[in-house]
Design an enzyme around this catalytic site. Structure first.
Site, PDB file in Angstrom:
ATOM      1  N   CYS A 132      -1.118   3.920  11.298  1.00 38.34           N
ATOM      2  CA  CYS A 132      -0.896   5.190  11.951  1.00 38.34           C
ATOM      3  C   CYS A 132      -1.895   5.497  13.176  1.00 38.34           C
ATOM      4  CB  CYS A 132      -0.633   6.491  10.964  1.00 38.34           C
ATOM      5  SG  CYS A 132      -2.073   6.379   9.988  1.00 38.34           S
ATOM      6  N   GLY A 150       3.879   7.355  -1.266  1.00 38.34           N
ATOM      7  CA  GLY A 150       5.165   6.931  -1.728  1.00 38.34           C
ATOM      8  C   GLY A 150       6.478   7.354  -0.837  1.00 38.34           C
ATOM      9  N   CYS A 191       0.874  -1.103   0.012  1.00 39.00           N
ATOM     10  CA  CYS A 191      -0.052   0.029   0.086  1.00 39.00           C
ATOM     11  C   CYS A 191       1.000   1.387  -0.195  1.00 39.00           C
ATOM     12  CB  CYS A 191      -0.729   0.022   1.243  1.00 39.00           C
ATOM     13  SG  CYS A 191      -1.749  -1.416   1.298  1.00 39.00           S
ATOM     14  N   ALA A 192       1.649   1.708  -0.983  1.00 37.25           N
ATOM     15  CA  ALA A 192       2.788   2.350  -1.294  1.00 37.25           C
ATOM     16  C   ALA A 192       2.321   3.972  -1.021  1.00 37.25           C
ATOM     17  CB  ALA A 192       3.587   1.960  -2.566  1.00 37.25           C
ATOM     18  N   GLY A 215      -4.276  -4.869  -3.045  1.00 38.27           N
ATOM     19  CA  GLY A 215      -3.333  -5.619  -2.342  1.00 38.27           C
ATOM     20  C   GLY A 215      -3.697  -7.192  -1.923  1.00 38.27           C
ATOM     21  N   ASP A 260      -0.554   0.256  -5.413  1.00 34.21           N
ATOM     22  CA  ASP A 260      -1.596   0.924  -4.656  1.00 34.21           C
ATOM     23  C   ASP A 260      -2.929   1.047  -5.838  1.00 34.21           C
ATOM     24  OD1 ASP A 260      -1.935   3.122  -2.030  1.00 34.21           O
ATOM     25  OD2 ASP A 260      -3.280   3.398  -3.488  1.00 34.21           O
ATOM     26  N   ASP A 296       1.919  -1.043   4.904  1.00 29.34           N
ATOM     27  CA  ASP A 296       1.273   0.104   5.613  1.00 29.34           C
ATOM     28  C   ASP A 296      -0.221   0.313   5.325  1.00 29.34           C
ATOM     29  OD1 ASP A 296       1.450   2.289   7.027  1.00 29.34           O
ATOM     30  OD2 ASP A 296       1.601   3.582   5.297  1.00 29.34           O
TER      31      ASP A 296
END
Length: 513
Positions: free
Chosen positions: A436, A310, A306-307, A366, A329, A381
């Site tokens: 996060c 970036g 899940c880039a 993903g 992504d 992430d």
């Protein structure tokens, strides 16, 4: 001629009062609307949920969440990196690797001194014991002089013995009493019983309020309901937690940050280097730990599942270690953000054959990625509640009224992404899961769910690697979770006024089967 009709005094008073009431009502309505926006919903939600999770620590975490976040500067190796590091150093920033080395040296010295002191104490234990024994004897001799004989037997008064025997008999009678007998003798409050004949409209139904308020009937559903996802029953599957021994700081990764408790926390705007790319990339320090936890090695084949946007992919490239980096992504707009960052930080990104061979931009869900060879390292992430954004911005907020269902399904999505990351990782390879969010459901809970899922469905086993020893040298820079805030499977970076990074959760898993 026109005649002017005089307005009665009582009417003017009424008219003035009406205007004031109207103005007051309008102001009150505006304030009320602001207080019920998505970010206030999120804050109330966190007060309710995180207050019970973190206890007394929540107040300081909350204050940090509501303040401007702190960043590190990822120095671009493809720009004027020496000049950039000197520029930021003159503005009070420090090299993160040097800060970690100083902290590590201090920690090693402390443990050595502590070990020597423990050794000395063990050697002198007999001396200390003899001294304590002597002090006790002196104290006893002061209370009971040696020339006074102690009585062989203490005589109790008759009333004292009688009271003792009565209490003993009462204890024996109570112990022999059955549950039915105890209920029969109990004084039950009959006023709280609601008979069926009273109906659902009986006032008795509203006389007693439960201890916990049910949420979800108005603007959100309490996250405590998500505990159905959170299980720590290790009998579900073989679970191994062992210390990480492969960690080392990447030699070519250059990070600059301000010390903890420093009044400086903002970097100047990045500028173009002589090579045409920006000289550094500002990023939350907690995000850096996710890349460090990958323990990248030369020649690694890496997937950033899940880039977008970036930043973590850029850090991985700045280590100069991966041979191939697949940046994935599912969103078109977010994938374009990845491409834009690479265009601004990597020389000739769109025209050089070197980058086309090393960096692959992918746009898939993903959960559906497959790979025949198996990646050496996978970074997941995942989408989460993004706690800091949730309490600061109303735009694109997961706590909007129209995104309730999406928010409640976040742990399910996260566990599916992590499970597939373990599937596409080779045996011996590693997966780093990060969020996060402060939520134990989205963090440890999801890790547990995914490990159970891949073991049950695919026979895949992975060990949890404890990174606490590797990251302890960050204590002078960041606030890491400990005590009640210490996760079982990963590390947690806590927001704080003194070091306002995060929130970030990082867990490292190594596939063993």
């Amino acid at each position: 001629m026109f005649s002017v009709t005089k307005i009665p005094k009582t009417s003017s008073i009424y008219f003035s009062s009406a205007l004031k009431l109207r103005h007051k009502s309008k102001t009150h309505w505006a304030k009320l609307k602001r207080k019920t926006g998505p970010k206030y919903t999120a804050l109330n939600h966190f007060d309710d949920f995180y207050g019970s999770v973190f206890g007394n620590q929540w107040e300081s975490i909350r204050e940090g969440l509501l303040r401007r976040p702190k960043y590190v500067a990822v120095i671009n190796n493809y720009g004027d990196f020496e000049e950039t590091m000197e520029l930021l150093s003159n503005k009070g920033a420090h090299c993160l690797n040097k800060l970690m080395s100083i902290q590590q040296d201090f920690s090693n010295t402390y443990h050595k001194i502590n070990k020597d002191l423990t050794k000395d104490i063990k050697q002198d234990s007999n001396v200390v014991s003899n001294y304590v024994s002597k002090m006790e004897q002196n104290e006893i001799s002061n209370i009971y002089p040696t020339n006074q004989a102690l009585p062989e037997k203490l005589e109790l008064k008759d009333t004292t013995l009688k009271r003792f025997h009565e209490n003993e008999a009462e204890i024996e009678r109570t112990s022999a009493q059955t549950l039915d007998d105890a209920i029969a003798e109990a004084d039950i409050d009959q006023t709280r019983i609601i008979e069926p004949g009273m109906g659902t409209t009986s006032e008795a139904l509203y006389q007693y309020i439960p201890a916990t308020k049910l949420k979800g009937m108005d603007d959100y559903v309490s996250e405590s309901l998500h505990y159905s996802f959170y299980s720590t029953n290790t009998s579900d599957f073989p679970l191994v937690i062992e210390p990480e021994t492969e960690y080392s700081y990447p030699e070519h990764l250059k990070l600059m940050t301000y010390e903890r408790d420093s009044e400086l926390h903002m970097f100047p705007e990045p500028k173009r280097s002589q090579t045409g790319v920006f000289n550094y990339y500002p990023l939350d320090g907690g995000s850096v730990l996710a890349v460090l936890a990958l323990c990248l090695q030369p020649g690694d084949r890496v997937l950033d599942m899940c880039a977008a946007p970036g930043g973590k992919s850029l850090i991985a490239l700045q280590t100069l270690l991966p041979d191939v980096l697949v940046c994935n992504d599912v969103s078109i707009s977010r994938s374009n953000r990845i491409k834009n960052i690479f265009r601004n930080y990597l020389i000739d990104f769109e025209t050089s054959n070197k980058w086309q061979e090393r960096v692959v931009l992918n746009r898939k869900d993903g959960r559906n990625i497959v790979d025949d060879y198996g990646f050496d390292k996978v970074l997941v992430d995942v989408p989460c509640t993004t706690d800091r954004h949730a309490v600061m911005e109303n735009e694109n907020n997961i706590f909007r009224a129209d995104r309730v269902r999406e928010r409640l399904r976040i742990p399910e999505l996260q566990s599916q992404l992590l499970a597939n990351a373990l599937r596409v990782t080779r045996v011996g390879g590693a997966v780093v899961y990060s969020t996060c969010s402060l939520s134990p459901v989205q963090n440890d809970g999801v890790v547990h769910m995914a490990l159970k899922q891949v073991f049950t469905a695919d026979g895949i086993l992975a060990s949890v690697r404890d990174m606490s020893s590797a990251f302890q040298c960050l204590s002078s820079t960041m606030v890491l979770g400990k005590g009640k805030a210490l996760p079982k499977y990963g590390q947690l970076v806590l927001p704080s006024v003194s070091a306002n990074f995060g929130p970030s959760y990082i867990a490292r898993l190594v596939r063993t089967k």
